[in-house]
Design a protein around this motif. Structure first.
Motif, mmCIF file in Angstrom:
data_model
loop_
_atom_site.group_PDB
_atom_site.id
_atom_site.type_symbol
_atom_site.label_atom_id
_atom_site.label_comp_id
_atom_site.label_asym_id
_atom_site.label_seq_id
_atom_site.Cartn_x
_atom_site.Cartn_y
_atom_site.Cartn_z
ATOM 1 N N PHE A 91 0.819 -1.203 0.000
ATOM 2 C CA PHE A 91 0.000 0.000 0.000
ATOM 3 C C PHE A 91 0.854 1.254 0.000
ATOM 4 O O PHE A 91 0.361 2.335 -0.267
ATOM 5 C CB PHE A 91 -1.012 0.028 1.145
ATOM 6 C CG PHE A 91 -0.428 0.086 2.525
ATOM 7 C CD1 PHE A 91 0.105 1.246 3.039
ATOM 8 C CD2 PHE A 91 -0.428 -1.055 3.317
ATOM 9 C CE1 PHE A 91 0.630 1.290 4.314
ATOM 10 C CE2 PHE A 91 0.100 -1.014 4.592
ATOM 11 C CZ PHE A 91 0.636 0.156 5.084
ATOM 12 N N CYS A 100 0.208 2.010 -5.979
ATOM 13 C CA CYS A 100 -0.951 1.823 -5.102
ATOM 14 C C CYS A 100 -1.449 3.160 -4.565
ATOM 15 O O CYS A 100 -2.646 3.418 -4.544
ATOM 16 C CB CYS A 100 -0.596 0.881 -3.959
ATOM 17 S SG CYS A 100 -2.006 0.537 -2.893
ATOM 18 N N LEU A 143 -5.146 4.898 -5.055
ATOM 19 C CA LEU A 143 -5.972 5.393 -3.951
ATOM 20 C C LEU A 143 -6.290 6.875 -4.120
ATOM 21 O O LEU A 143 -7.434 7.300 -3.965
ATOM 22 C CB LEU A 143 -5.267 5.139 -2.620
ATOM 23 C CG LEU A 143 -5.988 5.572 -1.352
ATOM 24 C CD1 LEU A 143 -7.400 5.012 -1.280
ATOM 25 C CD2 LEU A 143 -5.186 5.148 -0.138
ATOM 26 N N VAL A 175 -5.542 -2.140 0.321
ATOM 27 C CA VAL A 175 -6.190 -0.919 0.798
ATOM 28 C C VAL A 175 -7.702 -1.124 0.816
ATOM 29 O O VAL A 175 -8.269 -1.651 -0.138
ATOM 30 C CB VAL A 175 -5.845 0.293 -0.099
ATOM 31 C CG1 VAL A 175 -6.611 1.536 0.340
ATOM 32 C CG2 VAL A 175 -4.353 0.567 -0.099
ATOM 33 N N ALA A 195 -6.978 7.202 8.766
ATOM 34 C CA ALA A 195 -6.335 6.032 8.175
ATOM 35 C C ALA A 195 -5.605 5.263 9.266
ATOM 36 O O ALA A 195 -5.099 5.847 10.224
ATOM 37 C CB ALA A 195 -5.357 6.465 7.086
ATOM 38 N N THR A 238 -3.380 1.200 9.700
ATOM 39 C CA THR A 238 -2.998 -0.082 9.125
ATOM 40 C C THR A 238 -3.320 -1.183 10.127
ATOM 41 O O THR A 238 -3.062 -1.046 11.319
ATOM 42 C CB THR A 238 -1.501 -0.129 8.758
ATOM 43 O OG1 THR A 238 -0.721 0.143 9.916
ATOM 44 C CG2 THR A 238 -1.165 0.866 7.671
ATOM 45 N N LEU A 295 -4.045 -1.135 4.667
ATOM 46 C CA LEU A 295 -4.323 0.263 4.969
ATOM 47 C C LEU A 295 -5.826 0.492 4.865
ATOM 48 O O LEU A 295 -6.422 0.267 3.809
ATOM 49 C CB LEU A 295 -3.585 1.181 3.992
ATOM 50 C CG LEU A 295 -3.873 2.685 4.117
ATOM 51 C CD1 LEU A 295 -3.395 3.213 5.464
ATOM 52 C CD2 LEU A 295 -3.229 3.444 2.966
ATOM 53 N N TRP A 296 -6.436 0.908 5.969
ATOM 54 C CA TRP A 296 -7.858 1.233 6.002
ATOM 55 C C TRP A 296 -7.979 2.748 5.995
ATOM 56 O O TRP A 296 -7.427 3.420 6.859
ATOM 57 C CB TRP A 296 -8.515 0.667 7.259
ATOM 58 C CG TRP A 296 -8.635 -0.821 7.237
ATOM 59 C CD1 TRP A 296 -7.647 -1.718 7.494
ATOM 60 C CD2 TRP A 296 -9.787 -1.578 6.919
ATOM 61 N NE1 TRP A 296 -8.130 -2.993 7.363
ATOM 62 C CE2 TRP A 296 -9.445 -2.937 7.012
ATOM 63 C CE3 TRP A 296 -11.094 -1.235 6.567
ATOM 64 C CZ2 TRP A 296 -10.356 -3.953 6.764
ATOM 65 C CZ3 TRP A 296 -12.000 -2.249 6.327
ATOM 66 C CH2 TRP A 296 -11.633 -3.595 6.422
#
Length: 95
Positions: A4, A9, A13, A37, A52, A54, A59-60
């Protein structure tokens, strides 16, 4: 570097946050970067616009689409994070 954090990546995003299609609360969750992600639309309490974290290498990213300028603020947060996550360049060897 985790997937991520790689350039492609993060670009995916950021593109998802910059796209013309708006995200609506709870109805447009997305998995990006081959599962590295998770982008979630959720109401966030108080003045929080985006967040955010992890968890287990994923990764949220949470955004509250009901807050003003949420996509721009989330994009700026990730661009700033990208600057911090890049490995530093090795010092040049002295002659």
């Amino acid at each position: 570097m985790t997937s991520f954090a790689d350039e492609a990546c993060l670009e995916e995003l950021i593109a998802a946050l910059s796209g013309p299609r708006g995200l609506t609360s709870g109805s447009d969750d997305r998995t990006l970067c081959g599962g590295s992600v998770e982008l979630r639309s959720r109401p966030l309490g108080g003045r929080a616009v985006c967040a955010a974290i992890t968890v287990n290498g994923v990764l949220w990213v949470f955004i509250d689409p009901d807050k003003p300028d949420v996509l721009a603020q989330a994009r700026d947060m990730l661009i700033e994070w990208r600057g911090w996550s890049r490995p530093s360049e090795p010092p040049e060897a002295s002659a």
